[in-house]
Design a protein around this motif. Structure first.
Motif, PDB file in Angstrom:
ATOM      1  N   GLU A  84       0.836  -1.198   0.000  1.00  0.00           N
ATOM      2  CA  GLU A  84       0.000   0.000   0.000  1.00  0.00           C
ATOM      3  C   GLU A  84       0.876   1.255   0.000  1.00  0.00           C
ATOM      4  O   GLU A  84       1.829   1.370   0.774  1.00  0.00           O
TER       5      GLU A  84
ATOM      6  N   THR B 278       4.704   3.310  -5.208  1.00  0.00           N
ATOM      7  CA  THR B 278       4.482   3.687  -6.604  1.00  0.00           C
ATOM      8  C   THR B 278       5.430   2.940  -7.540  1.00  0.00           C
ATOM      9  O   THR B 278       6.422   2.341  -7.104  1.00  0.00           O
TER      10      THR B 278
ATOM     11  N   SER C 177      -4.838   6.334  -1.108  1.00  0.00           N
ATOM     12  CA  SER C 177      -4.753   4.874  -1.030  1.00  0.00           C
ATOM     13  C   SER C 177      -4.711   4.292  -2.438  1.00  0.00           C
ATOM     14  O   SER C 177      -5.102   4.949  -3.411  1.00  0.00           O
ATOM     15  N   ASN C 178      -4.246   3.059  -2.549  1.00  0.00           N
ATOM     16  CA  ASN C 178      -4.231   2.388  -3.850  1.00  0.00           C
ATOM     17  C   ASN C 178      -5.642   2.286  -4.420  1.00  0.00           C
ATOM     18  O   ASN C 178      -5.848   2.412  -5.632  1.00  0.00           O
TER      19      ASN C 178
ATOM     20  N   GLU D  61      -7.043   3.596  -8.062  1.00  0.00           N
ATOM     21  CA  GLU D  61      -7.673   2.662  -9.002  1.00  0.00           C
ATOM     22  C   GLU D  61      -9.077   3.125  -9.393  1.00  0.00           C
ATOM     23  O   GLU D  61      -9.454   3.079 -10.574  1.00  0.00           O
TER      24      GLU D  61
END
Length: 603
Positions: A253, A256, A579-580, A584
């Motif tokens: 998490e 990059t 957050s990821n 997304e």
């Protein structure tokens, strides 16, 4: 052409029949790395008993015993150029036309025999920044400074066949290559028959390797080699060693693609891969987007390899669909790669010259600097590293007092004077660009501002970037922090950062300060980014935004606040880091094929 290994056959895809050279029919080919298979197909297809013999093909089949020893004649499918290194090649073609005319022949007979594509991206400079007018003003200056060159290239596009030019202010050559120019599988009509074969490319720029991210073998060459290739001559090269780089796991998490590639650069620099191909494989690829792969492939020159390639798989096909390639082309890529054994699953049994492995779940947030891309620093150690570097430089000076817009400030050693979201290394990756936008959005919601001595800029690698940032409502908060679009080109990454704020420039000179820059580029050699900036750090786009808020490298982003919110409360990096899942979901709702259609339909 000869066919010593009986590989010449046909496939049907849709309504078209294609002649191919099916290397999967050759015994032992299933053990070859993906990149060696591409070289093998190239030799098999061009076997002529003159430049390519049966013995040459046998050598590439038995490549382990001939690597770094045996020379082969390699013919890439096309040539890619940018305006700095490409112009001399076009000048030479024009000179050849003059020469042949004097001999009484038609000058129109002189044309590239291989498709040649030139993208104008190296000329825009960041003279203006921090306003809505920056793009137009910089573009105007660019045309004024380069009008003669641009007129010549425009003439070249109309005069030569097999030669195309992508105009200024469109994007960076490698990003346009991956988003628009690349075919993955090339087709050509020869004597009335359609031939299909792997898309391969050489380019007059070292970061041509970015195209390896979609399974296209390509690397940078010198101008003479590029010209020779344009005119149908093979490139002489040694059969390379191939380093198999196994990626396992999934990034944690908050990590990059930039963090990942800086780790890979460090590892491969230590391993030693100069003159070698690097090929990525393993279940870790399941969790890497095409943008992530392109970022890793882009920095092959920094880790020292000739190329860093990923095989064709479902992610490749999905990206070709996203970037608005035709359904017929996508079907051909799938059919051809599966037939000849050039898919990722076909390479599971490959045997490499050397092996290296990385569990990507162990990658930590990173930057690199202050002078070399392989000098990776864990983000938690950045403050201590900066102070260590300053101690080595031993600047015996004091802070400079400056006035900006009527306010008094002090700038000191280690303060950041350039924060640039730049370079196709990262702007080609929607994940890190959206992350930067989300950091800016959260920062603005809390009332944070960039430090006034920081020259901020956003130089997208293509117009598609601007489209999805607008579509996700992230461009406005980025602009509020000073990250306005300054031009579609290489800009700060190649040293076209333009002049610093005058007060800052004077302050640096007054006390010979060790000023710093933070950029999302691929190279950071001293003096490259700006003659007045001695310490240059590579970082992901969201970290570039964070450092613009901090204004100094002498900060621990884990422990020290970036600033205060509207209520006077300290704000830390963790408070604005997305957050990821946020990244997304934003991408899912903001990036689509229509954007690629809109931006590339007129090129």
């Amino acid at each position: 052409m000869k066919n010593s290994f009986n590989t010449k056959t046909e496939i049907t895809c849709g309504k078209e029949n294609y002649t191919i050279f099916d290397i999967s029919k050759i015994k032992g080919v299933d053990k070859l790395p993906y990149s060696i298979k591409i070289l093998l197909e190239n030799l098999v297809r061009n076997e002529d008993d003159l430049t390519v013999t049966k013995k040459d093909i046998e050598s590439i089949i038995d490549w382990h015993n001939y690597a770094t020893v045996k020379e082969i004649a390699y013919r890439p499918a096309r040539v890619l150029m940018q305006d700095f290194t490409g112009v001399p090649a076009v000048v030479d073609l024009a000179a050849m036309r003059d020469a042949i005319k004097k001999l009484g022949k038609s000058p129109n007979d002189i044309n590239p025999l291989q498709p040649a594509e030139l993208v104008i991206d190296h000329s825009v400079q960041v003279d203006n920044f921090g306003s809505d007018k920056a793009f137009d003003l910089n573009a105007k200056l660019e045309y004024e400074r380069n009008s003669e060159r641009y007129k010549f290239l425009k003439w070249g596009q109309s005069a030569f066949s097999n030669f195309k030019v992508v105009p200024p202010d469109t994007g960076i050559v490698h990003q346009i290559n991956i988003e628009f120019l690349a075919r993955c599988v090339f087709t050509k009509n020869i004597d009335g028959s359609n031939y299909a074969y792997p898309d391969t490319v050489v380019g007059t720029d070292s970061h041509t390797t970015m195209i390896n991210g979609i399974g296209v073998l390509g690397w940078g060459v010198g101008g003479i080699e590029a010209e020779a290739s344009m005119l149908g001559q093979p490139i002489s090269m040694l059969i390379p060693k191939v380093v198999g780089f196994k990626l396992t796991g999934k990034v944690s998490e908050g990590i990059t693609a930039t963090d990942l590639v800086l780790n890979i650069v460090e590892m491969l620099r230590n391993h030693g891969v100069v003159g070698k191909f690097v090929e990525f494989y393993g279940d870790g690829l399941d969790n890497l987007s095409l943008g992530d792969r392109a970022t890793i492939a882009n920095m092959a020159p920094e880790y020292g390899a000739t190329c860093g390639i990923f095989p064709i798989d479902k992610e490749t096909l999905d990206y070709m669909k996203l970037s608005n390639r035709s359904e017929d082309q996508i079907n051909l890529i799938k059919k051809y790669s599966e037939t000849v054994g050039l898919t990722r699953s076909d390479c599971d049994n490959a045997i490499y010259s050397e092996n290296i492995e990385l569990d990507v779940s162990k990658v930590l947030p990173s930057i690199a600097g202050p002078k070399r891309p392989q000098d990776r620093i864990n983000l938690k150690d950045a403050k201590a590293s900066c102070r260590k570097e300053l101690k080595i430089m031993d600047p015996k000076n004091k802070a400079s007092e400056i006035i900006i817009d009527g306010e008094n400030f002090k700038i000191n050693n280690g303060d950041i004077v350039i924060a640039a979201i730049t370079s196709c290394t990262n702007t080609s990756n929607p994940g890190v660009m959206v992350a930067a936008g989300l950091v800016a959005k959260k920062a603005r919601a809390l009332g944070l501002k960039r430090k006034p001595w920081v020259k901020t800029s956003l130089a997208p690698g293509s117009m598609v970037v601007t489209e999805y940032l607008k579509n996700s409502n992230l461009l406005k908060p980025m602009e509020e922090l000073g990250f306005h679009n300054v031009g579609y080109g290489c800009a700060t990454c190649i040293g076209n950062s333009g002049p610093l704020i005058k007060e800052i420039s004077d302050g640096i000179k007054e006390n010979n300060l060790v000023a710093a820059s933070v950029l999302s580029g691929n190279r950071n050699f001293e003096g490259r980014i700006s003659p007045l900036v001695k310490a240059n750090y590579l970082a992901s786009p969201p970290l570039v935004v964070a450092y613009a808020l901090a204004g100094t490298m002498s900060i621990d982003l884990y422990k020290d606040p970036l600033g205060k919110d509207n209520n006077g409360k300290d704000v830390y990096l963790k408070d604005i880091w997305p957050s990821n899942k946020e990244i997304e979901e934003t991408l899912k709702n903001s990036l689509n094929a229509d954007m690629f259609l809109k931006r590339y339909s007129n090129i």
